[in-house]
Design a protein around this motif. Sequence first.
Motif, PDB file in Angstrom:
ATOM      1  N   VAL A 123       0.529  -1.171   0.020  1.00  0.00           N
ATOM      2  CA  VAL A 123      -0.343   0.098  -0.063  1.00  0.00           C
ATOM      3  C   VAL A 123       0.866   0.641   0.315  1.00  0.00           C
ATOM      4  CG1 VAL A 123      -1.423   1.388   1.605  1.00  0.00           C
ATOM      5  CG2 VAL A 123      -1.553  -1.498   1.083  1.00  0.00           C
ATOM      6  N   GLN A 124       1.033   2.028  -0.657  1.00  0.00           N
ATOM      7  CA  GLN A 124       1.032   3.560  -0.988  1.00  0.00           C
ATOM      8  C   GLN A 124       0.870   4.558  -0.116  1.00  0.00           C
ATOM      9  OE1 GLN A 124       1.189   1.814  -4.329  1.00  0.00           O
ATOM     10  NE2 GLN A 124       2.569   0.284  -2.913  1.00  0.00           N
ATOM     11  N   LEU A 125       0.636   5.584   0.113  1.00  0.00           N
ATOM     12  CA  LEU A 125      -0.013   6.306   0.620  1.00  0.00           C
ATOM     13  C   LEU A 125       0.893   8.106   0.498  1.00  0.00           C
ATOM     14  CD1 LEU A 125      -0.793   4.440   4.547  1.00  0.00           C
ATOM     15  CD2 LEU A 125      -2.376   5.071   2.260  1.00  0.00           C
ATOM     16  N   VAL A 126      -0.058   9.000   0.595  1.00  0.00           N
ATOM     17  CA  VAL A 126       0.366   9.960  -0.040  1.00  0.00           C
ATOM     18  C   VAL A 126      -0.313  10.964   0.234  1.00  0.00           C
ATOM     19  CG1 VAL A 126       1.431  11.562  -1.551  1.00  0.00           C
ATOM     20  CG2 VAL A 126       1.205   9.112  -2.439  1.00  0.00           C
ATOM     21  N   ALA A 145       1.141   0.531   6.853  1.00  0.00           N
ATOM     22  CA  ALA A 145       1.280   1.328   5.980  1.00  0.00           C
ATOM     23  C   ALA A 145       1.837   2.399   6.434  1.00  0.00           C
ATOM     24  CB  ALA A 145       0.773   1.326   4.390  1.00  0.00           C
ATOM     25  N   TRP A 146       2.655   3.847   5.895  1.00  0.00           N
ATOM     26  CA  TRP A 146       3.762   4.711   6.270  1.00  0.00           C
ATOM     27  C   TRP A 146       3.214   5.740   4.871  1.00  0.00           C
ATOM     28  CZ3 TRP A 146       2.233   6.521  11.611  1.00  0.00           C
ATOM     29  CH2 TRP A 146       2.144   5.355  12.145  1.00  0.00           C
ATOM     30  N   GLY A 147       2.717   7.291   4.932  1.00  0.00           N
ATOM     31  CA  GLY A 147       3.464   8.086   4.513  1.00  0.00           C
ATOM     32  C   GLY A 147       4.615   8.488   4.745  1.00  0.00           C
ATOM     33  N   GLN A 148       4.785   9.398   3.511  1.00  0.00           N
ATOM     34  CA  GLN A 148       6.180   9.800   4.247  1.00  0.00           C
ATOM     35  C   GLN A 148       6.261  10.759   5.017  1.00  0.00           C
ATOM     36  OE1 GLN A 148       3.957  10.458   1.711  1.00  0.00           O
ATOM     37  NE2 GLN A 148       4.380  12.952   1.231  1.00  0.00           N
TER      38      GLN A 148
END
Length: 122
Positions: A2-5, A111-114
């Motif tokens: 999973v990608q988080l933005v 999952a973590w965002g930047q």
Amino acid sequence: QVQLVESGGGLVEAGGSLRLSCAASGSISSIAAMGWYRQAPGNQRELVATFTSGDSTAYADSVKGRFTISRGNAKNTVYLQMNSLKPEDTAVYYCNAHRVVPTTTIRLQDAWGQGTQVTVSS
């Protein structure tokens, strides 16, 4: 995966407002809940607000009544409306996705965002 933005951070005066956004992509079906954490310099990362089961929410005591977590219709986007900001709210804010194997309660790695910087001036 999973990608988080995240987006929406910035500099604001005390008493002002900001709205953070987080969009998830990838294995959306593995996301059980989404939320926001923050980390100030020298401090541990702490929970700010999160969805728990269903549409239930939980907030840190320090932000109750000032911050509101919400999500978009597709439920792969989560927002954090921050009002009446204080200098002590200054931190890097991270979007989090609590993940499980779909249709089970078997946990996967979160999952973590930047991260997005929020700075509140006095």
